[in-house]
Design a protein around this motif. Structure first.
Motif, PDB file in Angstrom:
ATOM      1  N   LEU A  66      49.209  13.315  33.315  1.00 56.35           N
ATOM      2  CA  LEU A  66      48.253  13.994  32.443  1.00 56.35           C
ATOM      3  C   LEU A  66      48.952  14.594  31.227  1.00 56.35           C
ATOM      4  CD1 LEU A  66      45.214  14.660  32.546  1.00 56.35           C
ATOM      5  CD2 LEU A  66      45.847  16.834  33.563  1.00 56.35           C
ATOM      6  N   ARG A  67      50.103  15.178  31.435  1.00 52.71           N
ATOM      7  CA  ARG A  67      50.844  15.834  30.353  1.00 52.71           C
ATOM      8  C   ARG A  67      51.469  14.822  29.400  1.00 52.71           C
ATOM      9  NH1 ARG A  67      50.715  19.131  26.926  1.00 52.71           N
ATOM     10  NH2 ARG A  67      52.614  20.101  26.246  1.00 52.71           N
ATOM     11  N   LEU A  68      51.928  13.709  29.950  1.00 54.13           N
ATOM     12  CA  LEU A  68      52.607  12.718  29.109  1.00 54.13           C
ATOM     13  C   LEU A  68      51.662  11.670  28.547  1.00 54.13           C
ATOM     14  CD1 LEU A  68      55.847  12.245  31.209  1.00 54.13           C
ATOM     15  CD2 LEU A  68      55.555  13.559  29.125  1.00 54.13           C
ATOM     16  N   THR A  69      50.358  11.927  28.609  1.00 53.12           N
ATOM     17  CA  THR A  69      49.403  11.018  27.993  1.00 53.12           C
ATOM     18  C   THR A  69      49.578  11.031  26.479  1.00 53.12           C
ATOM     19  OG1 THR A  69      47.887  11.336  29.811  1.00 53.12           O
ATOM     20  CG2 THR A  69      46.948  10.477  27.818  1.00 53.12           C
ATOM     21  N   GLY A  80      37.826   5.783  23.378  1.00 52.61           N
ATOM     22  CA  GLY A  80      37.184   5.064  24.478  1.00 52.61           C
ATOM     23  C   GLY A  80      38.004   5.108  25.759  1.00 52.61           C
ATOM     24  N   PHE A  81      37.775   4.095  26.610  1.00 47.27           N
ATOM     25  CA  PHE A  81      38.384   4.099  27.934  1.00 47.27           C
ATOM     26  C   PHE A  81      39.913   4.056  27.876  1.00 47.27           C
ATOM     27  CE2 PHE A  81      40.045   1.991  31.717  1.00 47.27           C
ATOM     28  CZ  PHE A  81      39.617   2.888  32.678  1.00 47.27           C
ATOM     29  N   ASN A  82      40.466   3.320  26.938  1.00 40.82           N
ATOM     30  CA  ASN A  82      41.929   3.238  26.857  1.00 40.82           C
ATOM     31  C   ASN A  82      42.552   4.592  26.567  1.00 40.82           C
ATOM     32  OD1 ASN A  82      41.957   0.521  27.386  1.00 40.82           O
ATOM     33  ND2 ASN A  82      41.865  -0.049  25.214  1.00 40.82           N
ATOM     34  N   GLY A  83      41.858   5.414  25.811  1.00 42.51           N
ATOM     35  CA  GLY A  83      42.397   6.733  25.506  1.00 42.51           C
ATOM     36  C   GLY A  83      42.197   7.731  26.632  1.00 42.51           C
ATOM     37  N   ILE A  84      41.098   7.586  27.352  1.00 37.65           N
ATOM     38  CA  ILE A  84      40.787   8.580  28.370  1.00 37.65           C
ATOM     39  C   ILE A  84      41.309   8.179  29.759  1.00 37.65           C
ATOM     40  CG2 ILE A  84      38.525   7.812  29.177  1.00 37.65           C
ATOM     41  CD1 ILE A  84      37.817  10.885  28.430  1.00 37.65           C
ATOM     42  N   ALA A  85      41.791   6.978  29.915  1.00 37.24           N
ATOM     43  CA  ALA A  85      42.249   6.505  31.224  1.00 37.24           C
ATOM     44  C   ALA A  85      43.387   7.362  31.777  1.00 37.24           C
ATOM     45  CB  ALA A  85      42.690   5.048  31.132  1.00 37.24           C
ATOM     46  N   GLY A  86      44.300   7.773  30.933  1.00 40.41           N
ATOM     47  CA  GLY A  86      45.402   8.620  31.394  1.00 40.41           C
ATOM     48  C   GLY A  86      44.909   9.965  31.896  1.00 40.41           C
ATOM     49  N   TRP A  87      43.898  10.504  31.215  1.00 41.02           N
ATOM     50  CA  TRP A  87      43.320  11.778  31.648  1.00 41.02           C
ATOM     51  C   TRP A  87      42.609  11.618  32.989  1.00 41.02           C
ATOM     52  CZ3 TRP A  87      43.858  16.440  29.198  1.00 41.02           C
ATOM     53  CH2 TRP A  87      44.467  16.398  27.934  1.00 41.02           C
ATOM     54  N   LEU A  88      41.869  10.531  33.156  1.00 44.35           N
ATOM     55  CA  LEU A  88      41.141  10.302  34.408  1.00 44.35           C
ATOM     56  C   LEU A  88      42.089  10.049  35.580  1.00 44.35           C
ATOM     57  CD1 LEU A  88      38.181   8.050  33.171  1.00 44.35           C
ATOM     58  CD2 LEU A  88      38.116  10.458  33.817  1.00 44.35           C
ATOM     59  N   GLY A 129      53.415   7.763  33.242  1.00 43.81           N
ATOM     60  CA  GLY A 129      54.148   8.994  32.933  1.00 43.81           C
ATOM     61  C   GLY A 129      55.635   8.709  32.835  1.00 43.81           C
ATOM     62  N   PHE A 130      55.969   7.612  32.166  1.00 41.65           N
ATOM     63  CA  PHE A 130      57.345   7.137  32.022  1.00 41.65           C
ATOM     64  C   PHE A 130      57.996   6.935  33.390  1.00 41.65           C
ATOM     65  CE2 PHE A 130      56.652   9.481  27.989  1.00 41.65           C
ATOM     66  CZ  PHE A 130      56.591   8.374  27.183  1.00 41.65           C
ATOM     67  N   LEU A 131      57.253   6.300  34.274  1.00 40.69           N
ATOM     68  CA  LEU A 131      57.644   5.937  35.646  1.00 40.69           C
ATOM     69  C   LEU A 131      57.849   7.135  36.560  1.00 40.69           C
ATOM     70  CD1 LEU A 131      60.117   2.964  35.100  1.00 40.69           C
ATOM     71  CD2 LEU A 131      57.717   2.862  35.696  1.00 40.69           C
ATOM     72  N   LEU A 132      58.117   8.287  36.024  1.00 39.78           N
ATOM     73  CA  LEU A 132      58.392   9.457  36.856  1.00 39.78           C
ATOM     74  C   LEU A 132      57.119   9.968  37.526  1.00 39.78           C
ATOM     75  CD1 LEU A 132      60.974  10.863  37.531  1.00 39.78           C
ATOM     76  CD2 LEU A 132      60.538  12.486  35.711  1.00 39.78           C
ATOM     77  N   GLY A 133      56.034  10.066  36.791  1.00 39.55           N
ATOM     78  CA  GLY A 133      54.765  10.494  37.368  1.00 39.55           C
ATOM     79  C   GLY A 133      54.275   9.523  38.428  1.00 39.55           C
TER      80      GLY A 133
END
Length: 163
Positions: A66-69, A80-88, A129-133
């Motif tokens: 969520l933070r590294l979105t 749209g969905f591509n932008g909000i997918a990380g938040w979801l 999340g750069f693989l870490l998340g």
């Protein structure tokens, strides 16, 4: 003249081993009393009766995704969905980490869903999340699925003889 024969290991000083009562007293820690002691005992019971560490790792992985979105909410909504997918995905992982603390019987369902969301985050949000998340989420989800209530200790098993 009589001489006694001594072995070389008899000449070495032997370490003093405390008896069982001393050993128990040495390992026993002073238990804090008062509000801090009660809070610590409550937290310890809470931690042992729920998939605590799985929830911690899964929540931490979701927070990292969520933070590294790297996009504010306004930008994510407009793209749209591509932008909000990380938040979801990140928010879903955080929920999957927190819900089993309130309902430990649902640990399996939310552990599997959280692990799937962590793997999906690889595609939907900055490589998970750069693989870490993603790594934290997968570890947390598998810890949650593998968790089981601690069985009470029934004492030492009695050695059986073959008679």
């Amino acid at each position: 003249m009589t001489t006694s024969h001594t072995e070389p290991q008899d000449l070495l000083p032997r370490p003093a081993t405390p008896g069982p009562s001393r050993r128990r007293a040495a390992t026993r820690r002073a238990r804090p009393t008062g509000p801090l002691g009660r809070a610590w005992r409550w937290f310890r019971a809470f931690r042992r009766s729920r998939p605590f560490w799985g929830g911690v790792w899964l929540t931490l992985g979701g927070w990292m995704i969520l933070r590294l979105t790297l996009a504010p909410v306004q930008t994510a909504v407009t793209t749209g969905f591509n932008g909000i997918a990380g938040w979801l995905v990140g928010g879903g992982m955080i929920l999957c980490g927190l819900i089993p603390w309130a309902a430990p019987s649902q640990r399996y369902t939310f552990g599997v869903i959280g692990t799937i969301l962590a793997v999906v985050s690889l595609v939907t949000s900055n490589m998970g999340g750069f693989l870490l998340g993603m790594l934290f989420g997968v570890v947390g989800g598998t810890l949650m699925v593998a968790w089981g209530k601690k069985k009470p200790n029934r004492g030492r098993p009695v050695a059986r003889t073959g008679r």
